[in-house]
Motif scaffolding. Structure first.
Motif, PDB file in Angstrom:
ATOM      1  N   LEU A  68     -66.702 -12.347  12.405  1.00  0.00           N
ATOM      2  CA  LEU A  68     -67.058 -11.211  12.124  1.00  0.00           C
ATOM      3  C   LEU A  68     -66.388 -10.473  11.116  1.00  0.00           C
ATOM      4  CD1 LEU A  68     -67.358  -9.629  15.605  1.00  0.00           C
ATOM      5  CD2 LEU A  68     -69.190 -10.464  14.253  1.00  0.00           C
ATOM      6  N   ALA A  69     -65.267 -10.805  10.503  1.00  0.00           N
ATOM      7  CA  ALA A  69     -64.430 -10.153   9.466  1.00  0.00           C
ATOM      8  C   ALA A  69     -63.379 -11.306   8.933  1.00  0.00           C
ATOM      9  CB  ALA A  69     -63.841  -8.827   9.810  1.00  0.00           C
ATOM     10  N   PRO A  70     -63.186 -11.312   7.769  1.00  0.00           N
ATOM     11  CA  PRO A  70     -61.917 -12.139   7.354  1.00  0.00           C
ATOM     12  C   PRO A  70     -60.558 -11.583   8.158  1.00  0.00           C
ATOM     13  CG  PRO A  70     -62.901 -11.043   5.537  1.00  0.00           C
ATOM     14  CD  PRO A  70     -63.779 -10.648   6.522  1.00  0.00           C
ATOM     15  N   LEU A  71     -59.923 -12.273   8.558  1.00  0.00           N
ATOM     16  CA  LEU A  71     -58.444 -12.276   9.049  1.00  0.00           C
ATOM     17  C   LEU A  71     -57.608 -12.824   8.026  1.00  0.00           C
ATOM     18  CD1 LEU A  71     -56.362 -11.532  11.175  1.00  0.00           C
ATOM     19  CD2 LEU A  71     -56.924 -13.613  12.555  1.00  0.00           C
ATOM     20  N   THR A  72     -56.826 -12.072   7.603  1.00  0.00           N
ATOM     21  CA  THR A  72     -55.817 -12.630   6.350  1.00  0.00           C
ATOM     22  C   THR A  72     -54.357 -12.698   7.235  1.00  0.00           C
ATOM     23  OG1 THR A  72     -55.476 -10.265   5.701  1.00  0.00           O
ATOM     24  CG2 THR A  72     -56.842 -11.588   4.461  1.00  0.00           C
ATOM     25  N   PHE A  73     -53.596 -13.407   6.531  1.00  0.00           N
ATOM     26  CA  PHE A  73     -52.267 -13.704   7.162  1.00  0.00           C
ATOM     27  C   PHE A  73     -51.335 -12.286   7.133  1.00  0.00           C
ATOM     28  CE2 PHE A  73     -47.688 -14.261   6.907  1.00  0.00           C
ATOM     29  CZ  PHE A  73     -47.472 -14.852   8.092  1.00  0.00           C
ATOM     30  N   ARG A  74     -50.753 -12.200   8.390  1.00  0.00           N
ATOM     31  CA  ARG A  74     -49.816 -11.045   8.480  1.00  0.00           C
ATOM     32  C   ARG A  74     -48.776 -11.442   9.199  1.00  0.00           C
ATOM     33  NH1 ARG A  74     -54.138  -7.458  11.398  1.00  0.00           N
ATOM     34  NH2 ARG A  74     -53.915  -8.299  13.539  1.00  0.00           N
ATOM     35  N   HIS A  75     -47.515 -10.905   9.380  1.00  0.00           N
ATOM     36  CA  HIS A  75     -46.493 -10.986  10.122  1.00  0.00           C
ATOM     37  C   HIS A  75     -46.670 -10.632  11.727  1.00  0.00           C
ATOM     38  CE1 HIS A  75     -44.051 -12.949   7.324  1.00  0.00           C
ATOM     39  NE2 HIS A  75     -44.361 -12.083   6.445  1.00  0.00           N
ATOM     40  N   ALA A  76     -47.477  -9.477  11.778  1.00  0.00           N
ATOM     41  CA  ALA A  76     -47.725  -8.856  13.128  1.00  0.00           C
ATOM     42  C   ALA A  76     -48.692  -9.483  13.920  1.00  0.00           C
ATOM     43  CB  ALA A  76     -48.475  -7.641  12.915  1.00  0.00           C
ATOM     44  N   PRO A  77     -48.571  -9.836  15.130  1.00  0.00           N
ATOM     45  CA  PRO A  77     -49.707 -10.728  15.936  1.00  0.00           C
ATOM     46  C   PRO A  77     -51.136  -9.895  15.834  1.00  0.00           C
ATOM     47  CG  PRO A  77     -48.095  -9.565  17.225  1.00  0.00           C
ATOM     48  CD  PRO A  77     -47.608  -9.080  15.932  1.00  0.00           C
ATOM     49  N   ILE A  78     -51.895 -10.938  16.431  1.00  0.00           N
ATOM     50  CA  ILE A  78     -53.233 -10.206  16.514  1.00  0.00           C
ATOM     51  C   ILE A  78     -53.336 -10.211  17.898  1.00  0.00           C
ATOM     52  CG2 ILE A  78     -54.571 -10.901  14.371  1.00  0.00           C
ATOM     53  CD1 ILE A  78     -55.213 -13.116  17.442  1.00  0.00           C
ATOM     54  N   SER A  79     -54.432  -9.494  18.588  1.00  0.00           N
ATOM     55  CA  SER A  79     -54.700  -9.494  19.868  1.00  0.00           C
ATOM     56  C   SER A  79     -55.931 -10.083  20.305  1.00  0.00           C
ATOM     57  CB  SER A  79     -55.163  -7.964  20.375  1.00  0.00           C
ATOM     58  OG  SER A  79     -53.996  -7.358  20.993  1.00  0.00           O
ATOM     59  N   VAL A  80     -55.810 -10.889  21.251  1.00  0.00           N
ATOM     60  CA  VAL A  80     -57.167 -11.835  21.778  1.00  0.00           C
ATOM     61  C   VAL A  80     -57.154 -10.935  23.147  1.00  0.00           C
ATOM     62  CG1 VAL A  80     -58.049 -13.879  22.201  1.00  0.00           C
ATOM     63  CG2 VAL A  80     -56.475 -13.814  20.553  1.00  0.00           C
ATOM     64  N   ASP A  81     -58.341 -10.353  23.477  1.00  0.00           N
ATOM     65  CA  ASP A  81     -58.850  -9.868  24.682  1.00  0.00           C
ATOM     66  C   ASP A  81     -59.474 -10.967  25.218  1.00  0.00           C
ATOM     67  OD1 ASP A  81     -57.862  -7.335  23.941  1.00  0.00           O
ATOM     68  OD2 ASP A  81     -59.650  -6.483  23.569  1.00  0.00           O
ATOM     69  N   MET A  82     -59.403 -11.318  26.657  1.00  0.00           N
ATOM     70  CA  MET A  82     -60.087 -12.192  27.420  1.00  0.00           C
ATOM     71  C   MET A  82     -60.492 -11.670  28.657  1.00  0.00           C
ATOM     72  SD  MET A  82     -58.120 -15.858  27.958  1.00  0.00           S
ATOM     73  CE  MET A  82     -56.777 -15.233  28.874  1.00  0.00           C
ATOM     74  N   TRP A  83     -61.744 -12.384  28.910  1.00  0.00           N
ATOM     75  CA  TRP A  83     -62.259 -12.283  30.417  1.00  0.00           C
ATOM     76  C   TRP A  83     -63.358 -13.272  30.871  1.00  0.00           C
ATOM     77  CZ3 TRP A  83     -63.889 -10.018  25.773  1.00  0.00           C
ATOM     78  CH2 TRP A  83     -65.187  -9.864  25.751  1.00  0.00           C
ATOM     79  N   ALA A  84     -63.302 -13.393  32.099  1.00  0.00           N
ATOM     80  CA  ALA A  84     -64.416 -14.331  32.465  1.00  0.00           C
ATOM     81  C   ALA A  84     -65.728 -13.759  32.637  1.00  0.00           C
ATOM     82  CB  ALA A  84     -63.975 -14.719  33.918  1.00  0.00           C
ATOM     83  N   THR A  85     -66.954 -14.589  32.193  1.00  0.00           N
ATOM     84  CA  THR A  85     -68.038 -14.251  32.049  1.00  0.00           C
ATOM     85  C   THR A  85     -69.082 -14.950  32.830  1.00  0.00           C
ATOM     86  OG1 THR A  85     -68.816 -15.688  30.294  1.00  0.00           O
ATOM     87  CG2 THR A  85     -68.163 -13.664  29.611  1.00  0.00           C
ATOM     88  N   ARG A  86     -68.692 -16.055  33.512  1.00  0.00           N
ATOM     89  CA  ARG A  86     -69.608 -16.967  34.369  1.00  0.00           C
ATOM     90  C   ARG A  86     -68.411 -17.704  35.067  1.00  0.00           C
ATOM     91  NH1 ARG A  86     -70.811 -21.907  35.377  1.00  0.00           N
ATOM     92  NH2 ARG A  86     -70.079 -22.701  33.087  1.00  0.00           N
ATOM     93  N   ILE A  87     -68.478 -17.723  36.420  1.00  0.00           N
ATOM     94  CA  ILE A  87     -67.831 -18.538  37.337  1.00  0.00           C
ATOM     95  C   ILE A  87     -68.705 -19.455  38.351  1.00  0.00           C
ATOM     96  CG2 ILE A  87     -65.851 -18.251  39.112  1.00  0.00           C
ATOM     97  CD1 ILE A  87     -65.384 -15.645  38.133  1.00  0.00           C
ATOM     98  N   GLY A  88     -68.609 -20.663  37.879  1.00  0.00           N
ATOM     99  CA  GLY A  88     -69.276 -21.462  38.745  1.00  0.00           C
ATOM    100  C   GLY A  88     -68.452 -22.376  39.746  1.00  0.00           C
ATOM    101  N   GLY A  89     -68.854 -23.313  40.279  1.00  0.00           N
ATOM    102  CA  GLY A  89     -68.226 -24.278  41.197  1.00  0.00           C
ATOM    103  C   GLY A  89     -67.156 -25.096  40.745  1.00  0.00           C
ATOM    104  N   ALA A  90     -67.116 -25.485  39.482  1.00  0.00           N
ATOM    105  CA  ALA A  90     -66.202 -26.275  39.106  1.00  0.00           C
ATOM    106  C   ALA A  90     -65.836 -25.895  37.578  1.00  0.00           C
ATOM    107  CB  ALA A  90     -66.361 -27.884  39.152  1.00  0.00           C
ATOM    108  N   ALA A  91     -66.611 -25.068  36.840  1.00  0.00           N
ATOM    109  CA  ALA A  91     -66.549 -24.391  35.668  1.00  0.00           C
ATOM    110  C   ALA A  91     -66.644 -22.999  35.625  1.00  0.00           C
ATOM    111  CB  ALA A  91     -67.512 -25.124  34.868  1.00  0.00           C
ATOM    112  N   PHE A  92     -66.107 -22.453  34.482  1.00  0.00           N
ATOM    113  CA  PHE A  92     -66.216 -20.891  34.120  1.00  0.00           C
ATOM    114  C   PHE A  92     -66.197 -20.917  32.659  1.00  0.00           C
ATOM    115  CE2 PHE A  92     -61.734 -22.290  34.777  1.00  0.00           C
ATOM    116  CZ  PHE A  92     -61.032 -21.391  33.868  1.00  0.00           C
ATOM    117  N   ASP A  93     -66.782 -19.768  32.252  1.00  0.00           N
ATOM    118  CA  ASP A  93     -66.749 -19.311  30.802  1.00  0.00           C
ATOM    119  C   ASP A  93     -65.791 -18.437  30.698  1.00  0.00           C
ATOM    120  OD1 ASP A  93     -68.679 -20.936  30.527  1.00  0.00           O
ATOM    121  OD2 ASP A  93     -70.217 -19.448  30.512  1.00  0.00           O
ATOM    122  N   LEU A  94     -65.042 -18.332  29.642  1.00  0.00           N
ATOM    123  CA  LEU A  94     -64.274 -17.316  29.022  1.00  0.00           C
ATOM    124  C   LEU A  94     -64.558 -16.671  27.938  1.00  0.00           C
ATOM    125  CD1 LEU A  94     -60.117 -18.423  29.543  1.00  0.00           C
ATOM    126  CD2 LEU A  94     -61.595 -16.482  30.945  1.00  0.00           C
TER     127      LEU A  94
END
Length: 152
Positions: A68-94
């Motif tokens: 969606l947008a260019p990410l340039t290097f910086r010393h501060a970390p970036i945030s990665v928000d994460m959640w499950a979207t589909r939960i099956g029998g042996a697989a799931f989507d994050l």
């Protein structure tokens, strides 16, 4: 820690100088590493240090990334928000959103989704989610990734 359903998890992931491409942006391939780093951090917290899905076996079956947008290097970390979207029998989507950390900015750099399959290294076959693993994923279950192509 609250155990309400639908909790997003946020991991702060550092950038590396070598993540940049010739244009000074984080290379598109490096986004996969950022997502992997977030999963490793998140799964350790979600499932515990003594028993992680990573130790027991999980394979990546699919990735989808929307930049969606260019990410340039910086010393501060970036945030990665994460959640499950589909939960099956042996697989799931994050699902993921790669963004500026709270208080740093409001830029959203990418959205992504990964399909993960639980795998038994002993039998070399997929394995089903245990009840406790499913319960943990359900606490982090949320809406599908709002990819632009889904809004058409």
């Amino acid at each position: 820690m609250s155990h309400e359903r639908g909790q997003r998890y946020s991991a702060e992931v550092p950038l590396r100088w070598s993540d940049m491409d010739a244009y000074g942006h984080v290379n598109n391939v490096q986004f996969l590493r950022l997502l992997e780093d977030a999963r490793v951090i998140g799964f350790q917290e979600w499932f515990g240090q003594d028993r992680s899905l990573l130790d027991e076996g999980v394979l990546v079956a699919r990735h989808e990334i929307e930049y969606l947008a260019p990410l340039t290097f910086r010393h501060a970390p970036i945030s990665v928000d994460m959640w499950a979207t589909r939960i099956g029998g042996a697989a799931f989507d994050l699902a993921y959103e790669v963004r500026d950390p709270a208080g740093v900015g409001d830029e959203l750099y990418a959205r992504a989704e990964t399909t993960l399959v639980l795998y038994s290294f002993t039998t070399s076959t997929p394995r089903r989610l245990a009840d406790d693993e499913r319960a943990i994923l359900e606490r982090h279950e949320g809406e599908p990734v709002p990819f632009r192509w889904r809004r058409r």
